[in-house]
Design a protein around this motif. Structure first.
Motif, mmCIF file in Angstrom:
data_model
loop_
_atom_site.group_PDB
_atom_site.id
_atom_site.type_symbol
_atom_site.label_atom_id
_atom_site.label_comp_id
_atom_site.label_asym_id
_atom_site.label_seq_id
_atom_site.Cartn_x
_atom_site.Cartn_y
_atom_site.Cartn_z
ATOM 1 N N ALA A 67 0.336 -1.238 0.117
ATOM 2 C CA ALA A 67 -0.145 -0.276 -0.421
ATOM 3 C C ALA A 67 1.051 1.387 -0.346
ATOM 4 O O ALA A 67 1.932 1.261 0.562
ATOM 5 N N ASP A 122 -1.502 5.725 2.976
ATOM 6 C CA ASP A 122 -2.516 5.656 3.446
ATOM 7 C C ASP A 122 -3.407 4.828 2.291
ATOM 8 O O ASP A 122 -4.742 5.072 2.622
ATOM 9 N N GLY A 123 -3.169 4.808 1.117
ATOM 10 C CA GLY A 123 -3.341 3.739 0.250
ATOM 11 C C GLY A 123 -4.372 2.357 0.572
ATOM 12 O O GLY A 123 -3.991 1.571 1.939
ATOM 13 N N SER A 124 -5.613 2.289 0.161
ATOM 14 C CA SER A 124 -5.738 0.889 0.257
ATOM 15 C C SER A 124 -4.925 -0.496 -0.466
ATOM 16 O O SER A 124 -3.397 -0.124 -1.015
ATOM 17 N N PRO A 125 -4.111 -0.988 0.024
ATOM 18 C CA PRO A 125 -3.756 -2.393 0.095
ATOM 19 C C PRO A 125 -3.975 -3.326 -1.444
ATOM 20 O O PRO A 125 -4.922 -3.434 -1.686
ATOM 21 N N HIS A 126 -2.914 -3.466 -1.643
ATOM 22 C CA HIS A 126 -2.998 -4.355 -3.690
ATOM 23 C C HIS A 126 -2.124 -5.078 -3.380
ATOM 24 O O HIS A 126 -0.824 -4.781 -3.178
ATOM 25 N N GLU A 170 -11.572 -7.838 0.874
ATOM 26 C CA GLU A 170 -10.997 -6.468 0.975
ATOM 27 C C GLU A 170 -10.678 -5.422 -0.562
ATOM 28 O O GLU A 170 -10.231 -4.967 -0.113
ATOM 29 N N GLU A 211 -10.355 -4.477 -4.166
ATOM 30 C CA GLU A 211 -11.018 -3.507 -4.931
ATOM 31 C C GLU A 211 -10.646 -4.321 -6.031
ATOM 32 O O GLU A 211 -11.322 -3.196 -6.874
#
Length: 207
Positions: free
Chosen positions: A101, A104-108, A188, A190
């Motif tokens: 991540a 503060d972004g979303s995990p990917h 989780e 996206e």
């Protein structure tokens, strides 16, 4: 007479219409032959251009690879190639996947755009090192996935084994790494393509 003039004009117009339809029919026939020649590989329009960039005509890989259903039909669209990296490990018997991540972004999952003159495996190693700070081994191509959200993008999905997690790497100040259980990540994540890949891994885990 008036009747004779009307007949003459009528016959003339009929002949004009027939001439038009004859020309139209010939044009459509020629166009159909050209389209057929292109689809049969007789034109350079849709042939790959590996010397200048990573855009090429997509044809399904050998049948031994797992493929998503929408990849079973050959397409003449020009596609962008991306490696999708899935690092795996077992922790107390539980299958875990490493994600990253930025800030503060979303995990990917790590994705690597395949650059000119580069294989999808080479792109994977480059991005895993530069972005995630990982030394990886035993990469296994588990299939090709045509994206349902990014137009004209095909993902080459790989599972990898992490040899070591580097303490210092180019993106260390902005990228966080996390190991998540695969079920947790599926709920989780996206990214629709990533979820499809993870579900296939869950069904037939390679480790």
């Amino acid at each position: 007479s008036m009747e004779s003039e009307v007949k003459t004009i009528y016959i003339s117009e009929i002949l004009n219409v027939q001439t038009f339809h004859t020309a139209l029919s010939s044009t459509l026939r020629n166009l159909s032959e050209r389209v057929e020649a292109i689809l049969n590989g007789g034109s350079d329009i849709f042939k790959s251009n590996s010397g200048s960039d990573n855009l090429s005509r997509f044809t399904p890989q050998r049948s031994g690879n797992a493929r998503d259903l929408n990849n079973d039909v050959e397409t003449t669209e020009v596609l962008r190639h991306v490696s999708l990296c899935v690092p795996l490990r077992r922790n107390d018997g539980e299958l875990q996947v490493l994600v990253v991540a930025e800030n503060d972004g979303s995990p990917h999952l790590v994705k690597a755009h395949v650059e000119a003159g580069e294989t999808s495996a080479e792109a994977l190693h480059r991005e895993m090192s530069d972005l995630a700070g990982l030394a990886v081994d035993q990469e296994q191509n588990i299939g090709e996935y045509l994206s349902t959200t990014r137009k004209n993008t095909v993902y080459y999905a790989y599972t990898v084994v992490v040899e070591r997690e580097l303490e210092d790497w180019p993106m260390a100040t902005t990228v966080r790494r996390r190991w998540l259980q695969i079920d947790e990540l599926i709920s989780e994540l996206e990214d629709n393509t990533g979820v499809r890949v993870l579900r296939r891994i869950k069904e037939s885990p390679p480790i």
